[in-house]
Scaffold this motif. Structure first.
Motif, mmCIF file in Angstrom:
data_model
loop_
_atom_site.group_PDB
_atom_site.id
_atom_site.type_symbol
_atom_site.label_atom_id
_atom_site.label_comp_id
_atom_site.label_asym_id
_atom_site.label_seq_id
_atom_site.Cartn_x
_atom_site.Cartn_y
_atom_site.Cartn_z
ATOM 1 N N VAL A 152 -33.801 11.176 25.694
ATOM 2 C CA VAL A 152 -34.929 13.125 25.772
ATOM 3 C C VAL A 152 -34.974 12.885 27.345
ATOM 4 C CG1 VAL A 152 -36.531 14.233 24.651
ATOM 5 C CG2 VAL A 152 -35.754 12.062 23.415
ATOM 6 N N LEU A 153 -35.666 12.200 27.975
ATOM 7 C CA LEU A 153 -36.056 12.388 29.290
ATOM 8 C C LEU A 153 -34.892 12.649 30.258
ATOM 9 C CD1 LEU A 153 -38.779 9.386 29.842
ATOM 10 C CD2 LEU A 153 -38.986 11.668 29.033
ATOM 11 N N TYR A 154 -33.835 11.942 29.691
ATOM 12 C CA TYR A 154 -32.251 12.678 30.367
ATOM 13 C C TYR A 154 -31.888 13.990 30.012
ATOM 14 C CZ TYR A 154 -27.370 11.901 31.539
ATOM 15 O OH TYR A 154 -26.171 12.767 31.978
ATOM 16 N N ARG A 155 -32.186 14.155 28.767
ATOM 17 C CA ARG A 155 -31.269 14.990 28.576
ATOM 18 C C ARG A 155 -32.453 16.720 29.143
ATOM 19 N NH1 ARG A 155 -31.935 20.363 28.103
ATOM 20 N NH2 ARG A 155 -31.386 21.523 26.535
ATOM 21 N N GLU A 156 -33.841 16.206 29.555
ATOM 22 C CA GLU A 156 -34.485 17.169 30.476
ATOM 23 C C GLU A 156 -34.574 17.506 31.320
ATOM 24 O OE1 GLU A 156 -36.105 19.787 28.666
ATOM 25 O OE2 GLU A 156 -35.230 19.014 26.769
ATOM 26 N N GLY A 157 -33.910 16.715 32.380
ATOM 27 C CA GLY A 157 -33.555 16.636 33.668
ATOM 28 C C GLY A 157 -34.052 15.394 33.811
ATOM 29 N N LEU A 158 -34.148 14.120 33.632
ATOM 30 C CA LEU A 158 -34.521 12.539 34.211
ATOM 31 C C LEU A 158 -33.209 12.623 34.721
ATOM 32 C CD1 LEU A 158 -36.294 10.523 34.882
ATOM 33 C CD2 LEU A 158 -34.887 9.315 32.763
ATOM 34 N N SER A 159 -33.178 12.044 36.121
ATOM 35 C CA SER A 159 -32.155 11.817 37.065
ATOM 36 C C SER A 159 -31.393 10.544 36.698
ATOM 37 C CB SER A 159 -32.443 11.226 38.219
ATOM 38 O OG SER A 159 -31.412 10.377 38.641
ATOM 39 N N GLY A 160 -30.091 10.640 36.070
ATOM 40 C CA GLY A 160 -29.114 9.605 35.388
ATOM 41 C C GLY A 160 -28.466 8.629 35.950
ATOM 42 N N LEU A 161 -29.666 7.704 37.451
ATOM 43 C CA LEU A 161 -30.296 6.677 37.627
ATOM 44 C C LEU A 161 -30.610 5.980 36.110
ATOM 45 C CD1 LEU A 161 -30.560 7.440 41.768
ATOM 46 C CD2 LEU A 161 -28.657 6.070 40.476
ATOM 47 N N PHE A 162 -31.359 6.314 35.487
ATOM 48 C CA PHE A 162 -32.459 5.762 35.362
ATOM 49 C C PHE A 162 -31.896 5.222 33.650
ATOM 50 C CE2 PHE A 162 -35.660 8.280 37.289
ATOM 51 C CZ PHE A 162 -36.625 7.206 38.094
ATOM 52 N N ARG A 168 -25.789 17.954 13.791
ATOM 53 C CA ARG A 168 -26.761 18.882 12.732
ATOM 54 C C ARG A 168 -28.028 19.298 13.910
ATOM 55 N NH1 ARG A 168 -25.128 24.126 11.616
ATOM 56 N NH2 ARG A 168 -27.288 25.301 10.286
ATOM 57 N N LEU A 169 -28.394 18.592 14.455
ATOM 58 C CA LEU A 169 -29.652 18.596 14.193
ATOM 59 C C LEU A 169 -30.106 18.114 16.054
ATOM 60 C CD1 LEU A 169 -31.790 15.215 13.360
ATOM 61 C CD2 LEU A 169 -31.677 17.438 12.068
ATOM 62 N N ARG A 212 -37.440 21.951 20.695
ATOM 63 C CA ARG A 212 -36.534 21.522 21.580
ATOM 64 C C ARG A 212 -36.515 19.781 22.190
ATOM 65 N NH1 ARG A 212 -34.985 23.610 26.501
ATOM 66 N NH2 ARG A 212 -36.513 22.218 27.758
ATOM 67 N N VAL A 213 -37.303 19.357 22.468
ATOM 68 C CA VAL A 213 -37.854 18.080 23.193
ATOM 69 C C VAL A 213 -37.456 17.339 21.591
ATOM 70 C CG1 VAL A 213 -39.388 16.493 23.941
ATOM 71 C CG2 VAL A 213 -39.001 18.298 25.128
ATOM 72 N N TYR A 214 -38.859 17.709 20.775
ATOM 73 C CA TYR A 214 -38.511 17.082 19.200
ATOM 74 C C TYR A 214 -37.552 16.699 18.537
ATOM 75 C CZ TYR A 214 -40.529 15.803 14.967
ATOM 76 O OH TYR A 214 -41.404 14.993 13.657
ATOM 77 N N ALA A 215 -36.630 17.350 18.905
ATOM 78 C CA ALA A 215 -35.470 17.944 17.578
ATOM 79 C C ALA A 215 -34.726 16.725 18.594
ATOM 80 C CB ALA A 215 -34.779 18.585 18.279
ATOM 81 N N TYR A 216 -35.238 16.755 19.817
ATOM 82 C CA TYR A 216 -33.806 15.349 20.493
ATOM 83 C C TYR A 216 -34.860 14.437 20.656
ATOM 84 C CZ TYR A 216 -30.201 17.968 22.559
ATOM 85 O OH TYR A 216 -29.036 18.947 22.731
ATOM 86 N N CYS A 217 -35.842 13.799 20.634
ATOM 87 C CA CYS A 217 -36.289 12.959 20.119
ATOM 88 C C CYS A 217 -36.185 12.390 18.611
ATOM 89 C CB CYS A 217 -38.185 13.041 20.233
ATOM 90 S SG CYS A 217 -38.899 13.576 21.523
#
Length: 483
Positions: free
Chosen positions: A177-187, A406-407, A420-425
């Motif tokens: 979820v954090l990655y979807r919201e902009g966290l660096s792919g390095l993590f 679908r989710l 959006r964040v809740y959906a990806y959680c």
């Protein structure tokens, strides 16, 4: 009130509801097949597992209805309150829950047992979504990033204290979820490296190269390759990466030649020496270029080495003996077909015996003769594979894949960061459960007690996933309402 209720039923995502009902129905039938009793064959018998699950399903549907009737603003407004209450429950569970198979994760309330960790999933998802919904919140801000990480880590700590490692690992999936919201792919790359380092270090820990475990040497080699690769692809410093790789090759060739001619070489000391040389080399590059990315690569190398030396302690001191056994069996280090590997071995026999078309409903011999322990809970998928065969197993997986996509579509059409964040959680948690449960049933993952959503027997699991899903549906239905 009436017009608002009508609007909810019109705007609710009925495709998801139908998928939920199909999965729950298939799960109920599978539980009946897994716990089938020749002396009492009724699927509606409340003394049997299938009858009890039917009761949980009925209560879940009532719970789903109530969730949809609540104003969607409640979930965002009181997200932190829900999260705080669940954290208190998790802490209380550590001290109040009885010891069940070595863990303290179930609160016994008269005839009912509840597992707070199941409800922590939706509460954590709400709290994380609420954080992202705050004005100005950004993962580029160190304070905001730490807040998001803390929300995820707290339930992990409390659940591990209950000695329920499998349930705790579910929350780690929220990194997606954090990655979807902009966290660096390095993590994500670091997480992958940590898994690979751990597996290699443990798997080859018993193989000795002289006085040194082969696992340690191999992980050092991987660390060197990661550093050179980051210089090449992350820093775009082709010349520096070429020189570093050349140095590694020369040292490797010298060590290989010495070993070939029978000269004793302590490879661990060599690896530590190469690490020191690499650190010095990276510091020279930093002072010549003043690039923060060089410092990132340097930090990666140092943290990786520290992580390597902590693997032995984590595996032997933090993990319980039965957890160590399961990991060793999953990595092929031990067989133990009568002990830790018994469940997985019997599960693979059951799935393999089903062939393409399966043995037919209620005709699974492995299932009927109770060869597979926990076959109506964590190992419910082996019942599907044996009785319905390859097509049935693939069908179930496809249903989950359709639900997950679908989710994701629901998440992408949200107008707010909270929705959006809740959906990806929800997506991350469902995907983790699906991948790990099926992985452990077929022997690809260690057995860590992860249920298959909507299929595994149990009220806490079904209620937890129902709440998780229908809160999202209620939030999604609000997109047509006035704020």
């Amino acid at each position: 009130m009436e017009s608002r209720s009508t609007n909810i039923w019109r705007s609710i995502d009925w495709v998801t509801v139908i998928l939920y009902l199909i999965l729950v129905l298939c799960g109920w039938v599978s539980i009946y097949a897994a716990s089938y009793d020749f002396d009492n064959a009724s699927i509606f018998d409340f003394a049997e597992r299938s009858g009890k699950q039917l009761m949980w399903i009925g209560l879940s549907l009532m719970l789903a209805f109530m969730i949809l009737m609540v104003d969607f603003r409640v979930y965002e407004t009181y997200a932190y309150l829900f999260y705080g209450i669940v954290l208190l429950l998790l802490v209380a569970t550590i001290f109040l829950a009885p010891d069940i198979k070595g863990s303290h994760s179930w609160l016994v309330l008269g005839p009912v047992s509840l597992q707070p960790a199941e409800f922590a999933k939706f509460a954590t998802a709400l709290a994380l979504a609420r954080s992202f919904g705050t004005y100005g919140f950004s993962l580029k801000n160190r304070r905001d990033l730490m807040q998001a990480v803390l929300i995820i880590v707290l339930p992990i700590v409390f659940i591990i204290a209950q000695k329920e490692t499998g349930s705790a690992l579910v929350f780690a999936s929220l990194i997606f979820v954090l990655y979807r919201e902009g966290l660096s792919g390095l993590f994500l790359f670091y997480a992958l490296c940590a898994i690979v380092y751990f597996v290699v270090a443990v798997k080859y820990s018993s193989l000795m190269w002289g006085a040194v475990a082969a696992g340690e040497v191999l992980v050092f080699i991987l660390i060197f390759l990661v550093v050179a690769g980051m210089l090449l692809f992350y820093q775009k410093n082709t010349r520096a990466a070429r020189y570093l790789m050349l140095g590694y090759l020369v040292i490797g060739a010298v060590c290989g030649a010495l070993l070939y001619f029978g000269v004793a070489v302590n490879l661990l000391y060599v690896c530590i020496g190469v690490t020191v040389a690499t650190v010095v080399y990276l510091l020279v590059l930093y002072f010549s270029s003043r690039s923060l990315r060089i410092l990132t690569i340097l930090a990666t190398a140092l943290v990786s080495v520290v992580f390597l030396f902590s693997v032995d302690y984590a595996f032997n001191e933090v993990l319980e003996p039965h957890q160590q056994k399961r990991i060793k069996v999953a990595l092929g280090m031990e067989e133990d077909l009568r002990g830790a590997g018994y469940n997985v071995n019997q599960s693979k026999i059951a799935i393999g015996s089903g062939g393409f078309w399966g043995k037919g409903f209620l005709n699974g011999t492995q299932t009927k003769l109770k060869y597979v322990p926990e076959q109506d809970t964590d190992f419910i998928f082996c019942t599907i594979g044996e009785e319905e065969g390859f097509w049935g197993a693939v069908g179930v997986i496809l249903l989950f894949v359709i639900l997950i996509f679908r989710l994701m579509a629901i998440g992408e059409r949200q107008h707010s960061a909270f929705g959006r964040v809740y959906a990806y959680c929800v997506v991350s948690i469902l995907f983790f459960h699906l991948a790990v449960n099926i992985g452990m049933v077929i022997g690809l993952c260690p057995v860590i007690g992860i249920p298959l959503p909507f299929f595994s027997y149990g009220g806490s699991s079904l209620w937890g996933f129902t709440i998780l899903l229908f809160v999202l549906l209620r939030i999604d239905a609000s997109r047509t309402e006035r704020h």
